[in-house]
Design an enzyme around this catalytic site. Structure first.
Site, PDB file in Angstrom:
ATOM      1  N   ASN A   1     -13.695   0.505  -5.581  1.00 39.09           N
ATOM      2  CA  ASN A   1     -13.884   1.741  -4.811  1.00 39.09           C
ATOM      3  C   ASN A   1     -13.979   2.926  -5.767  1.00 39.09           C
ATOM      4  OD1 ASN A   1     -11.121   2.953  -5.212  1.00 39.09           O
ATOM      5  ND2 ASN A   1     -10.559   1.003  -4.272  1.00 39.09           N
TER       6      ASN A   1
ATOM      7  N   ASP B   1      -8.006  -3.965   0.254  1.00 41.08           N
ATOM      8  CA  ASP B   1      -7.344  -4.738   1.315  1.00 41.08           C
ATOM      9  C   ASP B   1      -7.842  -6.180   1.349  1.00 41.08           C
ATOM     10  OD1 ASP B   1      -5.738  -2.667   2.329  1.00 41.08           O
ATOM     11  OD2 ASP B   1      -7.470  -1.811   3.352  1.00 41.08           O
TER      12      ASP B   1
ATOM     13  N   LYS C   1     -22.437 -17.137 -12.242  1.00 42.83           N
ATOM     14  CA  LYS C   1     -23.133 -16.063 -11.528  1.00 42.83           C
ATOM     15  C   LYS C   1     -23.867 -16.630 -10.304  1.00 42.83           C
ATOM     16  CE  LYS C   1     -26.816 -12.792 -12.209  1.00 42.83           C
ATOM     17  NZ  LYS C   1     -28.063 -12.629 -12.912  1.00 42.83           N
TER      18      LYS C   1
ATOM     19  N   PHE D   1       0.541   6.688   0.255  1.00 41.49           N
ATOM     20  CA  PHE D   1      -0.568   7.563   0.603  1.00 41.49           C
ATOM     21  C   PHE D   1      -1.281   6.982   1.824  1.00 41.49           C
ATOM     22  CE2 PHE D   1      -1.891  11.041  -2.287  1.00 41.49           C
ATOM     23  CZ  PHE D   1      -0.794  11.027  -3.119  1.00 41.49           C
TER      24      PHE D   1
ATOM     25  N   LYS E   1       1.665   4.433   9.537  1.00 39.70           N
ATOM     26  CA  LYS E   1       1.910   3.799   8.225  1.00 39.70           C
ATOM     27  C   LYS E   1       3.347   4.023   7.778  1.00 39.70           C
ATOM     28  CE  LYS E   1      -2.635   3.322   6.262  1.00 39.70           C
ATOM     29  NZ  LYS E   1      -3.840   4.032   5.969  1.00 39.70           N
TER      30      LYS E   1
ATOM     31  N   LYS F   1       5.261   0.528   7.338  1.00 39.86           N
ATOM     32  CA  LYS F   1       5.496   0.120   5.949  1.00 39.86           C
ATOM     33  C   LYS F   1       6.872   0.534   5.449  1.00 39.86           C
ATOM     34  CE  LYS F   1       0.560   0.101   4.969  1.00 39.86           C
ATOM     35  NZ  LYS F   1      -0.444  -0.043   3.931  1.00 39.86           N
TER      36      LYS F   1
END
Ligand code: PMT
Length: 400
Positions: free
Chosen positions: A211, A280, A290, A324, A338, A342
């Site tokens: 990301n 995730d 490959k 976060f 969250k 969590k």
């Protein structure tokens, strides 16, 4: 009155050390000076004595008072030590713990904060040996004052000039201001773990899923904690950022690597802040070769990764846990969810749908969500400034 011990080593920039002594003395610092044998080829003890109004120290065995062992008492006396100019030779000796003169013996025998202002030819400075020695000393807590670019006596126009005395003085002033702030900080001596950056999930030898996290948010938080006196470990996915001074950096690639690195350090932490953008999902299998192009579409099967924050919440003992939340909608509601799911103490949310903040930007805008349902908005600004505000806010709450 603060005590400064100035160690002058043998380079032409030694003349600047006279000015440095003068500026420090005029600001009210009590300055004592040690000169290496090589420094005395460039400058005399008398010049420093006249300016500092103190005796000047020139050799391990030239003891001035029978009651003292000089290379111990000088370090004990100092509130800060500055090596300026620091030659490549001195940096090399310090990095391996050689103690064959007054300066090296004193620095080896003291725990006082040490600043080093290198001055040398650019090739000597850039030489991997010197850079490696600097790295080692930084890991040991030495604070380096980067040399500037400009005219070098060897004729080069390049990096290697000792930083100007005025700049060094302002760094020293700032150090004592920070030290005062640190001494009253509740993070002083506490152990903190911060995660930062993206994770990289490998598909085959050339492809991966990741990301756009740059690591800037997490690195800024780690530095803000360090500046409050915490002992910080930064577990980071791959980033372009330079390892911050005075912080242990653990480099990881995948979500699983990050989980293992965090898990094995968790028990000893007082506070954990999870700013990393952890994948995730990870490919169900990592292919050895490959994937060859074929006609038609391609599907890659993914499996869930370990939710690290949830694991930490479920296994929480004494730790203060901060997560976060990267959201694009229903931010308030998802953040609150969250926090509970969590078992975190705080969730810090950001709107990652806004391209001007969040991922890979210097700026961010955040909301801190606390267990008592209170929220604190951290207005849009540079991540470095926001990180300090986060830490200030956490400091007022975490031991309540
Ligand atoms: O790195 P920058 O470019 O500076 O960008 C900063 C940031 C946008 C990445 C940062 O501010 C941020 O929002 N980090 C959290 C990103 C994220 O993964 O959010 P999330 O809502 O998907 O996850 C919630 C929390 O669970 C996070 O603390 C995350 O670290 C944690 N998590 C997520 C998945 C997982 N498998 N394990 C986790 O621990």
């Amino acid at each position: 009155m603060k005590h400064i011990l100035l160690a002058v080593t043998g380079g032409i920039a030694a003349y600047k050390a006279i000015d440095l002594t003068s500026k420090l003395t005029q600001l009210g610092y009590d300055v004592r000076v040690m000169l290496s044998d090589h420094a005395q080829e460039f400058v005399t003890p008398l010049a420093f004595q006249a300016i500092s109004k103190n005796p000047v120290y020139t050799g391990t065995f030239k003891e001035k008072t029978p009651q003292d062992i000089q290379h111990i008492s000088l370090g004990d006396w100092a509130d800060a030590i500055i090596v300026a100019p620091a030659t490549a030779n001195m940096i090399a000796k310090l990095s391996v713990g050689i103690a064959d003169d007054l300066i090296t013996s004193t620095l080896l025998a003291t725990t006082t904060t040490k600043f080093v202002a290198p001055a040398m030819n650019v090739n000597m400075y850039d030489n991997p040996r010197t850079q490696n020695n600097i790295k080692i000393l930084k890991q040991d807590g030495y604070q380096f004052i980067e040399p500037g670019d400009g005219y070098l006596v060897c004729g080069y126009m390049a990096k290697g000039r000792m930083e100007e005395p005025l700049q060094i003085v302002s760094m020293i002033n700032q150090f004592f201001v920070n030290e005062k702030e640190i001494s009253s900080s509740s993070f002083l001596g506490k152990k903190a773990l911060v995660t930062a950056g993206p994770t990289v999930e490998v598909i085959d030898p050339v492809r991966y899923v990741s990301n756009r996290s740059s690591g800037k948010m997490g690195f800024a938080i780690a530095e803000a904690l360090r500046d409050k006196g915490a002992k910080v470990t930064l577990v980071s996915g791959p980033t372009q950022l330079k390892a911050p001074d005075g912080i242990e950096v653990v480099h990881v690639q995948s979500a699983e690597d990050m989980f293992q690195a965090v898990k094995c350090r968790y028990i000893e932490q007082d506070i954990v802040i999870k700013a990393a953008a952890v994948s995730d999902y990870t490919p169900s299998e990592v292919l050895e070769h490959k994937i060859k192009k074929q006609d038609g579409d391609l599907s890659v099967k993914f499996k869930r990764t370990q939710d690290i924050l949830k694991y930490l919440g479920d296994n929480k003992k004494h730790q203060y846990l901060v997560g976060f939340a990267a959201e694009t909608q229903n931010i308030e509601q998802y953040a609150q969810d969250k926090l509970e799911r969590k078992n975190a103490d705080v969730i810090i949310s950001n709107n990652v749908g806004d391209q001007s903040i969040g991922f890979n930007s210097d700026d961010n805008e955040l909301m801190m969500h606390f267990k008592d349902k209170q929220t604190v908005k951290i207005k849009k600004g540079k991540k470095v400034a926001l990180a300090r505000q986060i830490i200030e806010e956490l400091e007022t709450r975490w031991q309540q």
